[in-house]
Design a protein around this motif. Structure first.
Motif, PDB file in Angstrom:
ATOM      1  N   THR A  40      49.291  41.376  32.948  1.00 50.46           N
ATOM      2  CA  THR A  40      49.390  41.323  31.487  1.00 50.46           C
ATOM      3  C   THR A  40      47.991  41.561  30.909  1.00 50.46           C
ATOM      4  OG1 THR A  40      49.102  38.950  31.534  1.00 50.46           O
ATOM      5  CG2 THR A  40      51.370  39.770  31.564  1.00 50.46           C
ATOM      6  N   GLY A  42      45.264  43.020  27.795  1.00 55.39           N
ATOM      7  CA  GLY A  42      45.131  44.231  26.987  1.00 55.39           C
ATOM      8  C   GLY A  42      45.143  45.501  27.821  1.00 55.39           C
ATOM      9  N   THR A  43      44.566  45.460  29.000  1.00 61.58           N
ATOM     10  CA  THR A  43      44.350  46.689  29.768  1.00 61.58           C
ATOM     11  C   THR A  43      45.631  47.454  30.107  1.00 61.58           C
ATOM     12  OG1 THR A  43      42.367  45.647  30.656  1.00 61.58           O
ATOM     13  CG2 THR A  43      43.128  47.645  31.771  1.00 61.58           C
ATOM     14  N   ASP A  71      50.823  36.284  37.091  1.00 60.39           N
ATOM     15  CA  ASP A  71      50.510  34.926  36.650  1.00 60.39           C
ATOM     16  C   ASP A  71      51.286  34.520  35.404  1.00 60.39           C
ATOM     17  OD1 ASP A  71      49.146  36.773  35.071  1.00 60.39           O
ATOM     18  OD2 ASP A  71      47.182  36.243  35.865  1.00 60.39           O
ATOM     19  N   HIS A 142      37.477  38.066  37.610  1.00 61.22           N
ATOM     20  CA  HIS A 142      38.705  37.433  38.114  1.00 61.22           C
ATOM     21  C   HIS A 142      39.823  38.478  38.201  1.00 61.22           C
ATOM     22  CE1 HIS A 142      39.707  36.357  33.699  1.00 61.22           C
ATOM     23  NE2 HIS A 142      40.671  37.179  34.084  1.00 61.22           N
ATOM     24  N   GLY A 144      44.210  38.445  38.596  1.00 59.97           N
ATOM     25  CA  GLY A 144      45.192  37.405  38.315  1.00 59.97           C
ATOM     26  C   GLY A 144      44.404  36.319  37.581  1.00 59.97           C
ATOM     27  N   LYS A 206      33.425  45.392  30.926  1.00 56.14           N
ATOM     28  CA  LYS A 206      33.874  45.212  32.307  1.00 56.14           C
ATOM     29  C   LYS A 206      32.864  45.808  33.312  1.00 56.14           C
ATOM     30  CE  LYS A 206      37.692  43.276  30.954  1.00 56.14           C
ATOM     31  NZ  LYS A 206      39.036  43.800  30.979  1.00 56.14           N
TER      32      LYS A 206
HETATM   33  C1  F6R Z   1      46.678  39.096  33.488  1.00 61.00           C
HETATM   34  C2  F6R Z   1      45.665  38.934  34.508  1.00 61.00           C
HETATM   35  C3  F6R Z   1      44.199  38.918  34.180  1.00 61.00           C
HETATM   36  C4  F6R Z   1      43.771  40.105  33.314  1.00 61.00           C
HETATM   37  C5  F6R Z   1      42.284  40.000  32.993  1.00 61.00           C
HETATM   38  C6  F6R Z   1      41.829  41.131  32.089  1.00 61.00           C
HETATM   39  O1  F6R Z   1      47.969  39.061  34.071  1.00 61.00           O
HETATM   40  O2  F6R Z   1      46.019  38.790  35.616  1.00 61.00           O
HETATM   41  O3  F6R Z   1      43.468  38.931  35.383  1.00 61.00           O
HETATM   42  O4  F6R Z   1      44.048  41.291  33.985  1.00 61.00           O
HETATM   43  O5  F6R Z   1      42.020  38.788  32.389  1.00 61.00           O
HETATM   44  O6  F6R Z   1      42.439  41.002  30.854  1.00 61.00           O
HETATM   45  P1  F6R Z   1      42.343  42.175  29.759  1.00 61.00           P
HETATM   46  O7  F6R Z   1      43.100  43.320  30.288  1.00 61.00           O
HETATM   47  O8  F6R Z   1      42.992  41.583  28.533  1.00 61.00           O
HETATM   48  O9  F6R Z   1      40.891  42.466  29.585  1.00 61.00           O
END
Ligand code: F6R
Length: 265
Positions: A40, A42-43, A71, A142, A144, A206
């Motif tokens: 889940t 934003g990405t 998760d 991190h 998940g 990132k």
């Molecule tokens: C979400 C998850 C997290 C996100 C991470 C990046 O299911 O497992 O590890 O992938 O926090 O989040 P965004 O994409 O919102 O920068």
């Protein structure tokens, strides 16, 4: 690790959608169907929009596809707009022909969390394992909700979220105080058992996490560095996310050679 540096976040989306479609087509006539691991945040939103568009154009079907999400927050009911159950329904599942009984987001409400974690692992096993796991990455690397210090041998379990993750995810809640402190997450060892892994990252925020995960030592302090242990990991990242890689030119050259090799084969 295959590191694919792309010109834009849209190119990352198209690359990821192509990877998912290749798997779906390969599994089309297999009674087992494809098993996708989903993330889940934003990405992957662009990826989900693109998959919905390709489904609407009749290019793909999710009829036999099973999914496992990385998760879910503890203490958020599935009906809540902040839950990952809700996110998946709104951003993907309700727009495609997937059988909802084959979709799995960790259960964290009204259940014994330890039992729920064990049953989640068991269901992955029963499905024959995950063919392709989609990952995002946190600014602290991190994957998940395996926060810094997560054991590289960890399995699905409850993790406490770091202050950084709470702050990053506060945008999905009315205030930071409402972000749950804990989540049930696939472990790093669970992720490493997937057949193949596709990590997506966009933006300069990132860049450090990408550099440390790809070019740094394997350490629990950088959870995504564990991916170096996996033989079939692809990172699809835009240029800002790649901006701190010392070996960016090498990765770009490797992709050019791969393109030449696939044209001449
Ligand atoms: C979400 C998850 C997290 C996100 C991470 C990046 O299911 O497992 O590890 O992938 O926090 O989040 P965004 O994409 O919102 O920068």
């Amino acid at each position: 690790m295959r590191v694919v540096i792309l010109d834009s976040s849209e190119a990352v989306t198209q690359f990821a959608a192509d990877e998912v479609c290749t798997l779906l087509h390969r599994r089309k006539n297999d009674p087992r169907g494809a098993v996708l691991g989903l993330a889940t945040g934003g990405t992957p939103l662009g990826l989900y929009r693109e998959l919905i568009a390709r489904y609407a154009r009749g290019e793909i079907s999710f009829a036999k596809v099973a999914t496992f999400n990385l998760d879910e927050y503890v203490g958020v009911v599935p009906e809540s707009p902040s839950s990952y159950h809700y996110y998946m329904l709104e951003n993907l599942f309700k727009h495609i022909d997937i059988d909802l009984s084959l979709t799995h987001v960790p259960k964290t409400c009204g259940v014994d969390l330890q039992e729920s974690a064990e049953s989640f692992e068991h269901k992955i096993e029963q499905a024959g394992g995950i063919d392709l796991q989609i990952l995002g990455i946190g600014a602290d690397a991190h994957i998940g909700f395996n926060e810094i210090g997560s054991s590289l041998g960890s399995r699905t379990r409850v993790k406490t979220l770091t202050q950084r993750t709470l702050e990053d995810n506060a945008r999905y809640f009315d205030s930071i105080d409402e972000v749950p402190q804990t989540a049930l997450t696939m472990g790093i060892a669970t992720i490493l058992e997937c057949q193949s892994i596709l990590l997506l990252a966009n933006g300069a925020g990132k860049a450090r996490a990408i550099r440390d995960s790809v070019e740094g030592p394997i350490t629990a302090s950088v959870p995504a560095s564990a991916l170096q242990l996996h033989p079939r990991v692809t990172l699809a990242i835009d240029r800002p996310a790649a901006s701190m890689l010392a070996n960016a030119d090498y990765f770009l050259a490797a992709e050019r050679n791969r393109a030449v090799a696939s044209r001449s084969s």
